[in-house]
Design a protein around this motif. Structure first.
Motif, PDB file in Angstrom:
ATOM      1  N   ILE A 237       0.869  -1.185   0.000  1.00 32.45           N
ATOM      2  CA  ILE A 237       0.000   0.000   0.000  1.00 32.45           C
ATOM      3  C   ILE A 237       0.899   1.226   0.000  1.00 32.45           C
ATOM      4  O   ILE A 237       1.764   1.368   0.878  1.00 32.45           O
ATOM      5  CB  ILE A 237      -0.904   0.012   1.247  1.00 32.45           C
TER       6      ILE A 237
ATOM      7  N   SER B  78       3.018  -7.928   8.761  1.00 31.07           N
ATOM      8  CA  SER B  78       2.785  -6.540   8.374  1.00 31.07           C
ATOM      9  C   SER B  78       3.542  -5.581   9.275  1.00 31.07           C
ATOM     10  O   SER B  78       3.869  -5.910  10.419  1.00 31.07           O
ATOM     11  CB  SER B  78       1.290  -6.214   8.437  1.00 31.07           C
TER      12      SER B  78
ATOM     13  N   ILE C  88       1.380  -7.939   4.146  1.00 36.76           N
ATOM     14  CA  ILE C  88       0.670  -6.697   3.822  1.00 36.76           C
ATOM     15  C   ILE C  88       1.497  -5.543   4.385  1.00 36.76           C
ATOM     16  O   ILE C  88       1.677  -5.450   5.604  1.00 36.76           O
ATOM     17  CB  ILE C  88      -0.748  -6.683   4.415  1.00 36.76           C
ATOM     18  N   PHE C  89       1.987  -4.679   3.517  1.00 37.99           N
ATOM     19  CA  PHE C  89       2.939  -3.663   3.946  1.00 37.99           C
ATOM     20  C   PHE C  89       2.558  -2.288   3.409  1.00 37.99           C
ATOM     21  O   PHE C  89       2.276  -2.139   2.216  1.00 37.99           O
ATOM     22  CB  PHE C  89       4.343  -4.002   3.450  1.00 37.99           C
ATOM     23  N   GLU C  90       2.567  -1.296   4.295  1.00 41.40           N
ATOM     24  CA  GLU C  90       2.502   0.084   3.808  1.00 41.40           C
ATOM     25  C   GLU C  90       3.928   0.517   3.511  1.00 41.40           C
ATOM     26  O   GLU C  90       4.856   0.203   4.264  1.00 41.40           O
ATOM     27  CB  GLU C  90       1.841   1.015   4.819  1.00 41.40           C
TER      28      GLU C  90
ATOM     29  N   ASN D 274      -5.201  -5.636   7.545  1.00 39.46           N
ATOM     30  CA  ASN D 274      -4.679  -6.594   8.517  1.00 39.46           C
ATOM     31  C   ASN D 274      -5.774  -7.111   9.435  1.00 39.46           C
ATOM     32  O   ASN D 274      -5.833  -8.299   9.745  1.00 39.46           O
ATOM     33  CB  ASN D 274      -3.562  -5.952   9.334  1.00 39.46           C
TER      34      ASN D 274
ATOM     35  N   ASN E   8       7.431   2.630   7.618  1.00 41.63           N
ATOM     36  CA  ASN E   8       7.128   2.174   6.266  1.00 41.63           C
ATOM     37  C   ASN E   8       8.272   2.308   5.274  1.00 41.63           C
ATOM     38  O   ASN E   8       8.065   2.326   4.064  1.00 41.63           O
ATOM     39  CB  ASN E   8       5.889   2.897   5.740  1.00 41.63           C
TER      40      ASN E   8
ATOM     41  N   THR F  42      -5.428   2.106   5.909  1.00 43.45           N
ATOM     42  CA  THR F  42      -5.767   1.032   4.978  1.00 43.45           C
ATOM     43  C   THR F  42      -5.006  -0.241   5.323  1.00 43.45           C
ATOM     44  O   THR F  42      -5.562  -1.347   5.288  1.00 43.45           O
ATOM     45  CB  THR F  42      -5.464   1.458   3.534  1.00 43.45           C
ATOM     46  N   ASN F  43      -3.732  -0.093   5.677  1.00 39.62           N
ATOM     47  CA  ASN F  43      -2.924  -1.244   6.087  1.00 39.62           C
ATOM     48  C   ASN F  43      -3.518  -1.924   7.321  1.00 39.62           C
ATOM     49  O   ASN F  43      -3.654  -3.150   7.375  1.00 39.62           O
ATOM     50  CB  ASN F  43      -1.496  -0.777   6.374  1.00 39.62           C
ATOM     51  N   ASN F  44      -3.904  -1.111   8.306  1.00 38.53           N
ATOM     52  CA  ASN F  44      -4.479  -1.676   9.529  1.00 38.53           C
ATOM     53  C   ASN F  44      -5.845  -2.310   9.269  1.00 38.53           C
ATOM     54  O   ASN F  44      -6.180  -3.343   9.851  1.00 38.53           O
ATOM     55  CB  ASN F  44      -4.574  -0.600  10.606  1.00 38.53           C
TER      56      ASN F  44
ATOM     57  N   LYS G  26      -2.318   5.411   4.085  1.00 45.25           N
ATOM     58  CA  LYS G  26      -1.579   4.137   4.041  1.00 45.25           C
ATOM     59  C   LYS G  26      -1.746   3.339   5.322  1.00 45.25           C
ATOM     60  O   LYS G  26      -2.053   2.135   5.298  1.00 45.25           O
ATOM     61  CB  LYS G  26      -0.083   4.393   3.809  1.00 45.25           C
ATOM     62  N   THR G  27      -1.516   3.998   6.452  1.00 49.03           N
ATOM     63  CA  THR G  27      -1.537   3.283   7.728  1.00 49.03           C
ATOM     64  C   THR G  27      -2.929   2.770   8.049  1.00 49.03           C
ATOM     65  O   THR G  27      -3.097   1.628   8.495  1.00 49.03           O
ATOM     66  CB  THR G  27      -1.024   4.197   8.856  1.00 49.03           C
TER      67      THR G  27
END
Length: 472
Positions: A63, A89, A116-118, A77, A95, A72-74, A69-70
């Motif tokens: 992402i 993640s 899954i990574f920002e 997850n 990031n 959406t990443n969370n 970003k954070t």
């Protein structure tokens, strides 16, 4: 028989050990975050460790973008950990490459169902050199830390060049003309967005990109949702929003919760609730929902996980005190500050606020961005008791509030964040909003949590006192 040493394997284990030691020193001795430094130590010893992470993750999502970003990443997850046994993640928000490696060191396994990574826009090219994503989700492009990134066109170009050789599916925000311009790549493109709704406007003061990314003509908009995100078309070349594969419609805000409908192309819409403010969160939810649906997760379960999601790491994170709610919301660029203030204006509870403005390298040394934000919207916030200003540049944000039209008697400056948080928490209000820049988020959280723990102990002692109190 000769004696053979596998130096690569040796360096890997040495890197892991050194990273673990760095993490122990930071967390246990220095009481500091270990979100990036352990990874930096490990990468110094074993530079290819990110390639190993790539091999161990069966599937990978990256992402990137400026805002969201954070969250959406969370969100992803939270959904994926309900559906898959092992997910790796960087949930601590670090990031850059070292942040991803630190996440691996904190949760080291032989195999992961998903990674899954920002990824920071400026680090995207470096990360994707070693980490080959199956999906890349791009949120938006706004001006952010210009002294580090340069203009947003540079961030776009860097990511474009990194994406060209990758075999990946792109999940793109169709409402941002810069993001949708990735359509020029020969990839499988999935588009998401937010349809016109009651919060859409015909004009927008802060638009990062008013020009067509295809021919540089002036873009025409039917409506804006926020920033340059909305319905656009170029009158010269015809460049416009691509058709949505997934979109959100019928947004409503009731009881401090967003209610909206999520729709996949040619399917019936599904009701979604999200217990946090901000039109930008409609985009974050749509991005996460789109990715989850694209890999085949059932919408009824995904919708339930979205409704149960709780924020962490200072992104509209809640802290419940006995007599008030404290909410921390990161603000780091003009769009982010503008939209956060806009979302607070929907809250009619009695409130006080604390702005914390820093100019550390990770924040960006140049704080002139606060003059590009629509801080004037602060005057639309109802039932404000007091506004505190703190941080290394406390006077700057106080001056910005003055020029925005906020009455000077409403504003108090205290550059000591500990003291400022102590004062704002003493306010007799229903809710407190703390708006820190990036480097102030973690300190603000620690200071709030320390006082919350102290408050909980006092309440516990008081309950025990009442319990033991003998009344004739």
């Amino acid at each position: 028989m000769g004696f053979h040493i596998d130096y690569s394997r040796f360096r890997y284990y040495l890197a892991v050990a050194a990273g673990k030691i760095a993490s122990f020193i930071l967390q246990k001795i220095l009481k500091s975050s270990a979100s990036a430094m352990p990874g930096k130590v490990a990468m110094t010893i074993y530079p290819d460790i990110l390639k190993l992470v790539n091999e161990r993750c069966c599937n990978k999502i990256i992402i990137t973008g400026t805002n969201g970003k954070t969250t959406t990443n969370n969100l992803l997850n939270f959904i994926f950990r309900k559906e898959f046994p092992s997910v790796l993640s960087n949930l601590r928000g670090a990031n850059m490459p070292q942040g991803l490696v630190s996440a691996f060191l904190h949760d080291r396994r032989k195999k992961y169902d998903w990674g899954i990574f920002e990824v920071d826009e400026g680090s995207f090219k470096r990360v994707t050199r070693d980490l080959k994503p199956d999906y890349v989700l791009v949120t938006n492009f706004f001006r952010d830390q210009l002294d580090r990134y340069g203009e947003i066109e540079k961030a776009f170009q860097d990511i474009l060049e990194a994406l060209e050789p990758l075999k990946t599916t792109l999940i793109l925000n169709a409402d941002d003309p810069l993001v949708s311009n990735f359509r020029k790549l020969n990839k499988k493109n999935i588009y998401y967005g937010v349809a016109q709704n009651q919060y859409s406007t015909g004009e927008q003061a802060i638009v990062e990109s008013r020009f067509c990314p295809a021919c540089s003509s002036y873009l025409e908009y039917n409506y804006y949702n926020y920033g340059q995100l909305g319905s656009y078309k170029c009158p010269d070349c015809g460049f416009e929003n691509p058709d949505y594969d997934y979109n959100i419609t019928e947004i409503d805000y009731r009881d401090h919760t967003y209610h909206f409908k999520f729709k996949k192309k040619e399917h019936d819409p599904h009701d979604i609730t999200f217990p946090y403010e901000g039109i930008y969160n409609a985009y974050n939810c749509c991005a996460a929902l789109s990715a989850a649906k694209e890999i085949g997760l059932p919408l009824n379960r995904v919708a339930r996980w979205i409704g149960e999601f709780e924020y962490h790491l200072g992104r509209m994170e809640n802290f419940q005190f006995p007599d008030k709610l404290v909410k921390i919301a990161l603000v780091k660029n003009p769009i982010g500050l503008t939209e956060t203030v806009s979302s607070i204006s929907l809250d009619e509870r009695h409130k006080s606020m604390l702005f914390v403005l820093n100019d550390n390298p990770a924040d960006g040394r140049d704080v002139s961005w606060i003059w590009d934000a629509e801080v004037e919207k602060t005057t639309h916030i109802k039932n404000v008791n007091k506004i505190f200003c703190s941080g290394r540049r406390a006077e700057d944000i106080a001056l910005r509030l003055k020029y925005a039209g906020v009455p000077v008697e409403l504003v108090e400056v205290n550059d000591d964040m500990d003291q400022a948080i102590g004062k704002v928490l003493e306010e007799e209000v229903e809710i407190i909003y703390i708006l820190p820049t990036y480097t102030a988020v973690f300190q603000a959280r620690e200071l709030v949590m320390a006082r919350l723990e102290g408050s909980s102990k006092k309440m516990s002692h008081f309950r025990e006192y009442l319990k033991n109190l003998k009344i004739p």
